[in-house]
Structures are given as C-alpha cells and as structure tokens.
Write a protein that holds these residues in place. Structure first.
Motif, PDB file in Angstrom:
ATOM      1  N   ARG A  10       0.850  -1.203   0.000  1.00 17.85           N
ATOM      2  CA  ARG A  10       0.000   0.000   0.000  1.00 17.85           C
ATOM      3  C   ARG A  10       0.880   1.245   0.000  1.00 17.85           C
ATOM      4  NH1 ARG A  10      -0.453   4.026   2.556  1.00 17.85           N
ATOM      5  NH2 ARG A  10       0.962   3.180   4.116  1.00 17.85           N
ATOM      6  N   ARG A  11       0.587   2.148  -0.907  1.00 17.07           N
ATOM      7  CA  ARG A  11       1.329   3.405  -0.973  1.00 17.07           C
ATOM      8  C   ARG A  11       0.365   4.563  -1.084  1.00 17.07           C
ATOM      9  NH1 ARG A  11       4.842   1.035   0.394  1.00 17.07           N
ATOM     10  NH2 ARG A  11       4.292   2.296   2.157  1.00 17.07           N
ATOM     11  N   SER A  12       0.816   5.733  -0.682  1.00 19.29           N
ATOM     12  CA  SER A  12       0.052   6.946  -0.946  1.00 19.29           C
ATOM     13  C   SER A  12       0.322   7.342  -2.385  1.00 19.29           C
ATOM     14  CB  SER A  12       0.495   8.057   0.009  1.00 19.29           C
ATOM     15  OG  SER A  12       0.150   7.719   1.329  1.00 19.29           O
ATOM     16  N   ARG A  14      -0.512   9.635  -5.657  1.00 18.30           N
ATOM     17  CA  ARG A  14      -1.013  10.998  -5.915  1.00 18.30           C
ATOM     18  C   ARG A  14      -1.123  11.296  -7.392  1.00 18.30           C
ATOM     19  NH1 ARG A  14       2.630  10.817  -1.712  1.00 18.30           N
ATOM     20  NH2 ARG A  14       1.780  11.384   0.340  1.00 18.30           N
ATOM     21  N   GLN A  66      -4.379  20.615  -3.193  1.00 18.59           N
ATOM     22  CA  GLN A  66      -3.781  19.329  -3.596  1.00 18.59           C
ATOM     23  C   GLN A  66      -4.550  18.807  -4.813  1.00 18.59           C
ATOM     24  OE1 GLN A  66      -2.028  16.913  -0.220  1.00 18.59           O
ATOM     25  NE2 GLN A  66      -3.656  17.938   0.906  1.00 18.59           N
ATOM     26  N   PHE A  68      -4.339  16.365  -6.957  1.00 17.04           N
ATOM     27  CA  PHE A  68      -4.705  14.963  -7.211  1.00 17.04           C
ATOM     28  C   PHE A  68      -6.061  14.604  -6.618  1.00 17.04           C
ATOM     29  CE2 PHE A  68      -3.767  13.250  -3.009  1.00 17.04           C
ATOM     30  CZ  PHE A  68      -2.854  14.163  -2.495  1.00 17.04           C
ATOM     31  N   CYS A 121      -4.916   7.754  -1.479  1.00 13.34           N
ATOM     32  CA  CYS A 121      -4.042   8.542  -0.606  1.00 13.34           C
ATOM     33  C   CYS A 121      -4.901   9.068   0.544  1.00 13.34           C
ATOM     34  CB  CYS A 121      -3.405   9.712  -1.358  1.00 13.34           C
ATOM     35  SG  CYS A 121      -2.217  10.640  -0.350  1.00 13.34           S
ATOM     36  N   TRP A 122      -4.431   8.939   1.741  1.00 11.64           N
ATOM     37  CA  TRP A 122      -5.116   9.489   2.917  1.00 11.64           C
ATOM     38  C   TRP A 122      -4.782  10.971   2.958  1.00 11.64           C
ATOM     39  CZ3 TRP A 122      -5.375   6.394   8.073  1.00 11.64           C
ATOM     40  CH2 TRP A 122      -5.975   7.152   9.071  1.00 11.64           C
ATOM     41  N   VAL A 123      -5.776  11.831   2.756  1.00 13.28           N
ATOM     42  CA  VAL A 123      -5.545  13.279   2.775  1.00 13.28           C
ATOM     43  C   VAL A 123      -6.178  13.859   4.042  1.00 13.28           C
ATOM     44  CG1 VAL A 123      -6.057  15.467   1.610  1.00 13.28           C
ATOM     45  CG2 VAL A 123      -5.392  13.452   0.269  1.00 13.28           C
ATOM     46  N   GLY A 124      -5.314  14.403   4.880  1.00 14.00           N
ATOM     47  CA  GLY A 124      -5.795  14.969   6.136  1.00 14.00           C
ATOM     48  C   GLY A 124      -5.623  16.471   6.223  1.00 14.00           C
ATOM     49  N   ALA A 125      -4.841  17.023   5.288  1.00 17.91           N
ATOM     50  CA  ALA A 125      -4.587  18.464   5.305  1.00 17.91           C
ATOM     51  C   ALA A 125      -5.694  19.171   4.528  1.00 17.91           C
ATOM     52  CB  ALA A 125      -3.227  18.762   4.683  1.00 17.91           C
ATOM     53  N   PRO A 159       8.315   5.449   1.276  1.00 16.29           N
ATOM     54  CA  PRO A 159       9.103   6.390   2.081  1.00 16.29           C
ATOM     55  C   PRO A 159       9.729   5.645   3.261  1.00 16.29           C
ATOM     56  CG  PRO A 159       6.899   7.248   1.645  1.00 16.29           C
ATOM     57  CD  PRO A 159       6.887   5.807   1.244  1.00 16.29           C
ATOM     58  N   ARG A 161      10.998   4.225   6.769  1.00 16.24           N
ATOM     59  CA  ARG A 161      10.391   4.088   8.097  1.00 16.24           C
ATOM     60  C   ARG A 161      11.481   4.236   9.158  1.00 16.24           C
ATOM     61  NH1 ARG A 161       6.155   4.725   4.909  1.00 16.24           N
ATOM     62  NH2 ARG A 161       4.262   3.887   5.812  1.00 16.24           N
TER      63      ARG A 161
HETATM   64  C1  LIG Z   1      -3.507  11.503   9.055  1.00 22.42           C
HETATM   65  C2  LIG Z   1      -2.809  11.539   7.709  1.00 22.42           C
HETATM   66  C3  LIG Z   1      -2.889  12.692   6.937  1.00 22.42           C
HETATM   67  C4  LIG Z   1      -2.275  12.730   5.690  1.00 22.42           C
HETATM   68  N1  LIG Z   1      -2.458  13.844   4.907  1.00 22.42           N
HETATM   69  C5  LIG Z   1      -1.912  13.861   3.674  1.00 22.42           C
HETATM   70  C6  LIG Z   1      -2.168  14.959   2.823  1.00 22.42           C
HETATM   71  O1  LIG Z   1      -2.899  15.885   3.160  1.00 22.42           O
HETATM   72  N2  LIG Z   1      -1.605  14.945   1.588  1.00 22.42           N
HETATM   73  C7  LIG Z   1      -0.821  13.914   1.149  1.00 22.42           C
HETATM   74  O2  LIG Z   1      -0.341  13.965   0.021  1.00 22.42           O
HETATM   75  N3  LIG Z   1      -0.568  12.840   1.943  1.00 22.42           N
HETATM   76  C8  LIG Z   1      -1.106  12.786   3.182  1.00 22.42           C
HETATM   77  N4  LIG Z   1      -0.902  11.692   3.977  1.00 22.42           N
HETATM   78  C9  LIG Z   1      -0.118  10.548   3.472  1.00 22.42           C
HETATM   79  C10 LIG Z   1       1.284  10.517   4.073  1.00 22.42           C
HETATM   80  O3  LIG Z   1       2.074  11.547   3.517  1.00 22.42           O
HETATM   81  C11 LIG Z   1       1.895   9.117   3.804  1.00 22.42           C
HETATM   82  O4  LIG Z   1       1.105   8.137   4.413  1.00 22.42           O
HETATM   83  C12 LIG Z   1       3.321   9.000   4.308  1.00 22.42           C
HETATM   84  O5  LIG Z   1       4.182   9.881   3.627  1.00 22.42           O
HETATM   85  C13 LIG Z   1       3.871   7.581   4.144  1.00 22.42           C
HETATM   86  O6  LIG Z   1       3.771   7.157   2.794  1.00 22.42           O
HETATM   87  P1  LIG Z   1       2.950   5.835   2.398  1.00 22.42           P
HETATM   88  O7  LIG Z   1       1.504   6.080   2.744  1.00 22.42           O
HETATM   89  O8  LIG Z   1       3.159   5.649   0.915  1.00 22.42           O
HETATM   90  O9  LIG Z   1       3.487   4.682   3.182  1.00 22.42           O
HETATM   91  C14 LIG Z   1      -1.520  11.614   5.214  1.00 22.42           C
HETATM   92  C15 LIG Z   1      -1.459  10.470   6.002  1.00 22.42           C
HETATM   93  C16 LIG Z   1      -2.106  10.416   7.221  1.00 22.42           C
HETATM   94  C17 LIG Z   1      -2.083   9.136   8.013  1.00 22.42           C
END
Ligand SMILES: Cc1cc2nc3c(=O)[nH]c(=O)nc-3n(C[C@H](O)[C@H](O)[C@H](O)COP(=O)(O)O)c2cc1C
Length: 173
Positions: A10-12, A14, A66, A68, A121-125, A159, A161
């Motif tokens: 699993r990857r984020s 974009r 953002q 994407f 991708c989990w976007v929290g911002a 990325p 760890r």
């Molecule tokens: C609570 C939370 C908020 C996040 N917000 C963003 C975001 O707003 N934009 C983004 O591009 N990635 C966001 N991410 C993804 C992280 O950047 C990403 O999980 C981290 O760099 C590790 O990469 P991976 O998910 O590929 O393992 C968020 C992840 C979490 C858990």
C-alpha cells in the motif's frame, strides 16, 4: 494478495489514470470500512462519495490545493457522527474515539483498495469548515479524512520508516 503483501505494498498514490472506479468497487471498499473496530461498537463513521467534477475541484481547493484530489475519478470523505459515540462516552468519545474509529475505517479502505489493485491517498490536510460546507454536512458531523481513489499512474517508492529498534520499548520506556 496475502495480507502482509497488502500492508507492504500500500502506498500513498497521488497520480491516477483517466479510468473509472465502479460503484461496485466503491461498495466493496465501504464494506471493508464498516468492519473496522469502534469504541463500544458505536460505529460513528459516515461516508460521502463524490464523483461530481465541480465538487471534487472544491474539495481539492479546500485541501490546500492538492490537485490529485480533483483528478481521482472518485473521492470518499470519511466523516464522524460525533453524538453517536459521545452519547455513550462523553468528551473522550467526542475527542478521541471518533477519531480513532474513523481512522481505523479509513485504513481498512486503503488496504482493501490495495488488495483490489486500486490506488488511494489518505488526505488529512484540509480546511474542515470548507469541506463541511461543500458536502452540506449536518452540524454534528465532522469530515476527518479525504480519500481519492483511482488506478495508479505512478506509484512512489516506499518512504523510509524509522527503524523498529528506535520505536519499540520493552516493559518500560
Ligand atoms: C492523518 C494523515 C494525513 C495525511 N495527509 C496527507 C495529505 O494531506 N496529503 C498527502 O499527500 N498525503 C497525506 N498523507 C499521506 C502521508 O504523507 C503518507 O502516508 C506518508 O508519507 C507515508 O507514505 P505511504 O503512505 O506511501 O506509506 C496523510 C497520512 C495520514 C495518516
């Protein structure tokens, strides 16, 4: 795919291909989401599925531009119905459990998507108030995670760890 391979791969993502994600696929993701644990099994989650281009653009802008977020064919916004948990657990439910429960549901969506060959991708911002307005949420519902879902155009490398040895403690700190 074996569970640990799902967790590992699993990857984020974009960047998405110009290909649709079906309603059936979205449904499978949501079915996985609601199997998450929740405090007292209160299940405070609510999901808003967004496909409309204009609304996705608005979400993208609310997410600090953002891009994407607007480019994915479908966006799932994971929300918390705060009183559903707060009614049982008061301020700890409102301030902590609803966040933890919806985070668990969010992670289930990300892992299910990976198992199905989809990218997320989990976007929290994001500006929570603006997202609340865009989705016309009721007062008591908080948007907590935006998840664009698509087919990956470009999957980044993992990325780094922090090594386990630096973050694990035995018996005491
Ligand atoms: C609570 C939370 C908020 C996040 N917000 C963003 C975001 O707003 N934009 C983004 O591009 N990635 C966001 N991410 C993804 C992280 O950047 C990403 O999980 C981290 O760099 C590790 O990469 P991976 O998910 O590929 O393992 C968020 C992840 C979490 C858990």
């Amino acid at each position: 795919m074996d569970f640990f391979e799902v967790v590992r791969t699993r990857r984020s993502v974009r960047s998405y291909l110009d290909e649709d994600v079906s309603d059936g696929e979205v449904r499978r993701l949501l079915e996985a989401a609601i199997l998450a644990p929740s405090a007292g099994n209160c299940q405070p989650w609510e999901f808003v599925i967004v496909r409309d281009k204009k609304r996705k653009e608005a979400l993208s802008n609310a997410a600090l531009g953002q891009r994407f977020v607007a480019e994915a064919p479908v966006v799932i916004v994971v929300c918390a119905n705060v009183p559903r948990t707060a009614a049982h657990y008061g301020s700890r439910g409102a301030n902590l459990y609803v966040i933890q429960d919806t985070a668990a549901a969010t992670q289930n969506i990300l892992l299910a998507a990976t198992a199905m060959g989809l990218a997320t991708c989990w976007v929290g911002a994001f500006d929570e108030r603006r997202v609340w307005e865009i989705l016309e949420l009721p007062d008591e519902v908080r948007p907590l995670a935006i998840i664009p879902v698509g087919k990956s155009r470009r999957t980044p490398a993992m990325p780094p760890r922090i090594p386990l040895e630096r973050v694990v403690h035995y018996e005491k700190w």
